[in-house]
Design a protein around this motif. Structure first.
Motif, PDB file in Angstrom:
ATOM      1  N   PHE A 126      46.080  35.624  49.546  1.00 28.11           N
ATOM      2  CA  PHE A 126      46.048  36.627  48.484  1.00 28.11           C
ATOM      3  C   PHE A 126      46.513  36.001  47.177  1.00 28.11           C
ATOM      4  O   PHE A 126      47.471  35.213  47.161  1.00 28.11           O
ATOM      5  CB  PHE A 126      46.958  37.813  48.826  1.00 28.11           C
ATOM      6  N   PHE A 127      45.839  36.380  46.089  1.00 28.81           N
ATOM      7  CA  PHE A 127      46.179  35.897  44.757  1.00 28.81           C
ATOM      8  C   PHE A 127      46.596  37.078  43.880  1.00 28.81           C
ATOM      9  O   PHE A 127      46.027  38.168  43.973  1.00 28.81           O
ATOM     10  CB  PHE A 127      44.982  35.213  44.108  1.00 28.81           C
ATOM     11  N   ALA A 162      47.479  43.346  53.148  1.00 32.87           N
ATOM     12  CA  ALA A 162      47.170  43.907  51.827  1.00 32.87           C
ATOM     13  C   ALA A 162      47.942  45.200  51.584  1.00 32.87           C
ATOM     14  O   ALA A 162      48.448  45.437  50.477  1.00 32.87           O
ATOM     15  CB  ALA A 162      45.671  44.159  51.705  1.00 32.87           C
ATOM     16  N   ILE A 163      48.049  46.035  52.595  1.00 30.77           N
ATOM     17  CA  ILE A 163      48.784  47.293  52.460  1.00 30.77           C
ATOM     18  C   ILE A 163      50.242  47.022  52.100  1.00 30.77           C
ATOM     19  O   ILE A 163      50.822  47.656  51.209  1.00 30.77           O
ATOM     20  CB  ILE A 163      48.694  48.113  53.767  1.00 30.77           C
ATOM     21  N   THR A 181      40.025  43.877  45.867  1.00 35.12           N
ATOM     22  CA  THR A 181      38.848  43.118  46.278  1.00 35.12           C
ATOM     23  C   THR A 181      39.233  42.139  47.373  1.00 35.12           C
ATOM     24  O   THR A 181      40.125  41.310  47.198  1.00 35.12           O
ATOM     25  CB  THR A 181      38.254  42.341  45.089  1.00 35.12           C
ATOM     26  N   LEU A 182      38.557  42.254  48.507  1.00 33.59           N
ATOM     27  CA  LEU A 182      38.802  41.355  49.630  1.00 33.59           C
ATOM     28  C   LEU A 182      37.500  40.625  49.944  1.00 33.59           C
ATOM     29  O   LEU A 182      36.509  41.235  50.346  1.00 33.59           O
ATOM     30  CB  LEU A 182      39.276  42.146  50.852  1.00 33.59           C
ATOM     31  N   PHE A 183      37.491  39.319  49.725  1.00 33.87           N
ATOM     32  CA  PHE A 183      36.286  38.520  49.903  1.00 33.87           C
ATOM     33  C   PHE A 183      36.118  38.103  51.359  1.00 33.87           C
ATOM     34  O   PHE A 183      37.069  37.629  51.991  1.00 33.87           O
ATOM     35  CB  PHE A 183      36.327  37.277  49.007  1.00 33.87           C
ATOM     36  N   ILE A 220      41.285  51.756  49.027  1.00 33.14           N
ATOM     37  CA  ILE A 220      42.417  50.836  49.039  1.00 33.14           C
ATOM     38  C   ILE A 220      41.915  49.405  49.071  1.00 33.14           C
ATOM     39  O   ILE A 220      42.469  48.519  48.420  1.00 33.14           O
ATOM     40  CB  ILE A 220      43.336  51.118  50.249  1.00 33.14           C
ATOM     41  N   VAL A 221      40.825  49.194  49.805  1.00 39.98           N
ATOM     42  CA  VAL A 221      40.215  47.871  49.937  1.00 39.98           C
ATOM     43  C   VAL A 221      38.729  47.972  49.624  1.00 39.98           C
ATOM     44  O   VAL A 221      38.064  48.937  50.013  1.00 39.98           O
ATOM     45  CB  VAL A 221      40.406  47.313  51.368  1.00 39.98           C
ATOM     46  N   GLY A 222      38.216  46.988  48.917  1.00 41.14           N
ATOM     47  CA  GLY A 222      36.784  46.894  48.650  1.00 41.14           C
ATOM     48  C   GLY A 222      36.271  45.554  49.160  1.00 41.14           C
ATOM     49  O   GLY A 222      36.650  44.507  48.630  1.00 41.14           O
ATOM     50  N   LEU A 223      35.430  45.583  50.196  1.00 37.93           N
ATOM     51  CA  LEU A 223      34.916  44.344  50.776  1.00 37.93           C
ATOM     52  C   LEU A 223      33.801  43.770  49.908  1.00 37.93           C
ATOM     53  O   LEU A 223      32.888  44.482  49.502  1.00 37.93           O
ATOM     54  CB  LEU A 223      34.394  44.597  52.192  1.00 37.93           C
ATOM     55  N   THR A 224      33.885  42.485  49.638  1.00 39.52           N
ATOM     56  CA  THR A 224      32.907  41.809  48.787  1.00 39.52           C
ATOM     57  C   THR A 224      32.468  40.514  49.466  1.00 39.52           C
ATOM     58  O   THR A 224      33.305  39.759  49.969  1.00 39.52           O
ATOM     59  CB  THR A 224      33.506  41.485  47.405  1.00 39.52           C
TER      60      THR A 224
END
Length: 256
Positions: A126-127, A162-163, A181-183, A220-224
């Motif tokens: 995570f950044f 992430a939570i 954003t979670l790649f 809460i999370v967006g998958l990319t």
């Protein structure tokens, strides 16, 4: 003393902490009798990899799986990590400045990478503000039956992390109001997370599926999707060669 100062100062410089060939079964090597020395070294390296050096996380993680019964190949590999750290001693993590102080994550897995147990390895990083704030390189608890399952196991762990980070940032006065954003580099995994129903072949991971779908629906999370060639977390799932490892070091913000 675990390894003599003279031995380290006169060791040849190395560009990577571990050779990719280490993951091949090395059970033919003789047992290393000084197990306490091995465990002490791995413990010291583990502290460093967790707190300051993500570039040695996968190496230390793999070596940590052998603490109960190390062999001479494992000891040589552990000393190579020390050689690498001695070579790259000036490297330090740097943060920012970044245009936006947003939390983003990368998630990957190495399917059945362990030659003995056939368990996969999850790699997550995570950044925040342009620098890494959390990274994980961990063997999965069970054997994944497909690449999709291995990626989904890693994705579940990433969402749990992430939570926690989002809650911590909120307590620190940096709330993340938009979806994080979670790649992910497996398009099948992303499609499965967004699908309204699942097929019988993946129903054994259905519970984790609902957990991730719920996070996506709650924004809460967006998958990319991220191409494998740009997946930063790949270096946390398996040892890489000099070129790819050097690229990872730069991308995570390790500079002299």
């Amino acid at each position: 003393m675990l390894v003599s100062k003279f031995e380290m100062e006169n060791a040849a410089p190395v560009k990577t902490p571990m050779t990719p060939g280490y993951t091949v079964n090395n059970s033919d090597s003789k047992q290393f009798l000084y197990t306490t020395r091995y465990r002490s070294l791995i413990g010291a390296l583990l502290y460093l990899s967790v707190n300051a050096r993500p570039d040695v996380s996968i190496s230390v993680g793999l070596l940590g799986r052998k603490v109960s019964d190390p062999n001479h190949s494992d000891w040589s590999a552990a000393k190579r990590v020390l050689q690498y750290l001695n070579t790259t001693k000036p490297l330090k993590l740097r943060f920012g400045p970044d245009r936006e102080w947003k939390l983003i994550g990368y998630c990957d897995s190495d399917w059945a990478g362990d030659q003995q147990t056939r368990k996969s390895t999850s790699g997550i990083i995570f950044f925040f503000g342009g620098g890494p704030v959390s990274w994980i390189s961990k063997a999965q608890d069970s054997v994944a039956l497909s690449t999709l399952e291995a990626e989904y196991n890693a994705l579940t762990l990433a969402c749990q992390e992430a939570i926690w980070i989002r809650r911590l940032l909120k307590d620190l006065g940096e709330p993340q109001d938009e979806p994080m954003t979670l790649f992910e580099d497996n398009q099948g995994c992303i499609c499965f997370a967004k699908a309204e129903r699942s097929s019988g072949r993946v129903k054994h991971i259905d519970t984790k599926g609902h957990f991730i779908k719920d996070l996506c629906e709650r924004k809460i999370v967006g998958l990319t999707y991220c191409p494998s060639t740009k997946m930063v977390a790949d270096a946390l799932t398996k040892p890489l060669g000099p070129s790819l490892h050097s690229n990872f070091v730069k991308r995570v913000g390790l500079f002299a």
